[in-house]
Structure formats: structure tokens, C-alpha cells
Design a protein around this motif. Structure first.
Motif, PDB file in Angstrom:
ATOM      1  N   ARG A 234      47.610  44.779  33.082  1.00 20.64           N
ATOM      2  CA  ARG A 234      47.215  45.497  34.300  1.00 20.64           C
ATOM      3  C   ARG A 234      45.728  45.283  34.608  1.00 20.64           C
ATOM      4  N   LEU A 237      45.295  41.820  36.080  1.00 17.87           N
ATOM      5  CA  LEU A 237      45.789  41.754  37.455  1.00 17.87           C
ATOM      6  C   LEU A 237      44.829  42.460  38.415  1.00 17.87           C
ATOM      7  N   ASP A 238      44.229  43.559  37.959  1.00 13.50           N
ATOM      8  CA  ASP A 238      43.242  44.245  38.791  1.00 13.50           C
ATOM      9  C   ASP A 238      42.032  43.353  39.047  1.00 13.50           C
ATOM     10  N   ARG A 240      42.059  40.078  38.985  1.00 10.54           N
ATOM     11  CA  ARG A 240      42.516  39.026  39.906  1.00 10.54           C
ATOM     12  C   ARG A 240      42.434  39.502  41.346  1.00 10.54           C
ATOM     13  N   ASP A 241      42.923  40.699  41.589  1.00  5.93           N
ATOM     14  CA  ASP A 241      42.920  41.224  42.954  1.00  5.93           C
ATOM     15  C   ASP A 241      41.504  41.499  43.453  1.00  5.93           C
ATOM     16  N   ARG A 242      40.637  41.958  42.558  1.00  5.26           N
ATOM     17  CA  ARG A 242      39.277  42.272  42.960  1.00  5.26           C
ATOM     18  C   ARG A 242      38.530  41.033  43.459  1.00  5.26           C
ATOM     19  N   ALA A 244      40.009  38.170  44.512  1.00  2.00           N
ATOM     20  CA  ALA A 244      40.858  37.299  45.331  1.00  2.00           C
ATOM     21  C   ALA A 244      40.216  37.036  46.697  1.00  2.00           C
ATOM     22  N   LYS A 246      41.243  35.386  50.692  1.00  2.00           N
ATOM     23  CA  LYS A 246      42.361  35.080  51.568  1.00  2.00           C
ATOM     24  C   LYS A 246      42.503  33.582  51.737  1.00  2.00           C
TER      25      LYS A 246
END
Length: 251
Positions: A234, A237-238, A240-242, A244, A246
Motif C-alpha cells: 500500500r 502504491l501511494d 506511485r500515485d503521488r 504519477a 498524466k
């Protein structure tokens, strides 16, 4: 590693990127995050089964001994039987004269195939530098390791020193550091990730110890292991999202 991270960040127009490293690759990944060319581009380093002191790693894979705490009593875990020979066939052999390279590699191949195989015929043909490597590989006394490392060929000592994290200015690490290590790791002991975590900035460092992780392979474990693994995944993944960005048309 630093150049690749910087290039990727520029290529995808990302403020920062993440680096994931496994086993011995953790050292170069952390060093890359310290370098001026990449320290503002690497947002996080995730390391699985990594190390802090290579001398400690050499001591472990040759003798099975490690310390739970600095200055504490020796602990012992049976090391992976081929770990020392993989080191011999790779890093150690590359630092030797050509004849010794071939002999050390052949010794390693025999012992990987059969741990009890006789190698006396090959050892007798080793030069002084090859002999120094072989003495380290077959040593079982943890107290002798510093002297045996000091007796290695200069090129090999320089390689170990260059890849060691124990002497690096880790307090200056800007990247977030996520360390995951198996408590039963038979290649690099879990205490190495703990020491790395202790040397890095506490506010940006998280250590996950997982009982069911065997170096880099996950196995069946307790419910607590499952929770710890879930928390580590987790967290990644957090991150990764932080960081990321577009995707753009045409990419």
C-alpha cells in the motif's frame, strides 16, 4: 542509475520518479539518490532485501554470523549455501588476474553443484590474489573477516568500498526510503536494512520486516506477515500515485 532516473524524469516531464531496487542493487540505488545529478529527481527509493555494510554481508554469507545490535552478541543463521560462490563468480572474480578469474569461477561452479566437492587441485593453482579470495570464502570465524577483507586485492577492496553505504552521507538523502526485508533472509540479514533505516533521515524512512519473505521471494506466513506485506505494498502504491504524471497523447 542516477542518469537513467534523471533522463526518465525529463522524458516524461515528471518532477520526480521512483527507483525500485532488489538485493545488492539497493546500494547503487541509494547512492544514485545522493548524487547531485539525481537527488532532486528521485522522489523515492524502494529497496527489497538490501544492505548497509558490505563487510557485514561478506561476514554473513561466509560464516552465517551477524549482530542484532551494534556491539551485541553474535547471532547465527545458516546462510544460503551458494551465496558465497555467487559472490566469488561475480564481483570477486572480476577483480582478479585472468588465470585466477577462471580458477575461482570453476571453484564456484563445483561448489554450487556440490557443496562438498573437492577443489584442492584448483586452489593449488591460484596465485596470491586468488588465494586471498579463497581464504575469505572458506572462513567460518566472524572475528577474522576484517583482516581477510583487508588482505584482498586492492581492486576488489576498492569495489567493496565504493559500493558500501556505511560511509555514505545518508543524512543528506532527500528521497523517501522504503525498505522491505525478510526476517529469515539467508543471503543478506534483515539487520542490514534496519541499520540502513537508522542511518537515513527518520522522517522519510520506513522499514517493513516480513517473516514470510525469503530474500526476494514471498512465501506462506502468519496473519501478521500478511498485514505487514499489505502495508508495504500500500505504501508503494501511494508513492506511485503521488509521483504519477498524466499520460499525453502520442505516448
Amino acid at each position: 542509475v542516477a542518469d537513467a532516473a534523471r533522463h526518465l524524469a525529463v522524458r516524461i516531464e515528471a518532477p520526480k520518479v521512483g527507483v525500485v531496487a532488489v538485493s545488492y542493487a539497493v546500494g547503487p540505488a541509494v547512492q544514485a539518490a545522493l548524487m547531485p545529478v539525481a537527488r532532486d529527481r528521485i522522489g523515492f527509493v524502494a529497496g527489497v532485501g538490501g544492505y548497509y555494510s558490505l563487510e557485514n554481508v561478506v561476514r554473513f554469507f561466509s560464516t552465517g554470523h551477524f549482530r542484532g545490535q551494534r556491539g551485541g552478541p553474535w547471532l547465527r543463521l545458516e546462510p544460503n549455501r551458494i551465496g558465497r560462490w555467487l559472490f566469488a563468480r561475480g564481483t570477486a572474480a572480476a577483480a582478479l588476474p585472468l588465470v585466477d578469474q577462471s580458477l575461482i569461477s570453476e571453484i564456484a561452479d563445483r561448489r554450487i553443484e556440490n557443496p562438498a566437492a573437492s577443489v584442492a587441485d584448483l586452489v593449488a593453482r591460484l596465485g596470491p590474489e586468488g588465494q586471498s579470495v579463497f581464504r575469505l570464502l572458506v572462513n567460518r570465524d566472524p572475528a577474522r573477516v576484517p583482516a581477510l577483507v583487508a588482505a584482498l586485492p586492492k581492486r576488489l577492496r576498492d569495489t567493496i568500498s565504493a559500493l558500501d553505504l556505511a560511509g555514505q552521507p545518508l543524512s543528506g538523502l532527500k528521497a523517501e526510503l522504503v525498505l522491505i526485508h525478510g526476517e529469515g533472509d539467508a543471503i543478506i540479514p534483515w539487520t542490514e536494512s534496519r541499520r540502513l533505516a537508522e542511518a537515513a533521515p527518520a522522517a522519510r524512512t520506513t522499514l517493513y520486516l516480513v517473516g514470510s519473505l525469503d530474500h526476494v521471494e514471498i512465501g506462506p506466513g502468519s496473519a501478521l506477515d500478511g498485514v505487514m506485506t499489505w502495508r508495504a505494498v500500500r505504501h508503494l502504491l501511494d508513492l506511485r500515485d503521488r509521483f504519477a504524471v498524466k499520460a499525453k497523447a502520442g505516448r
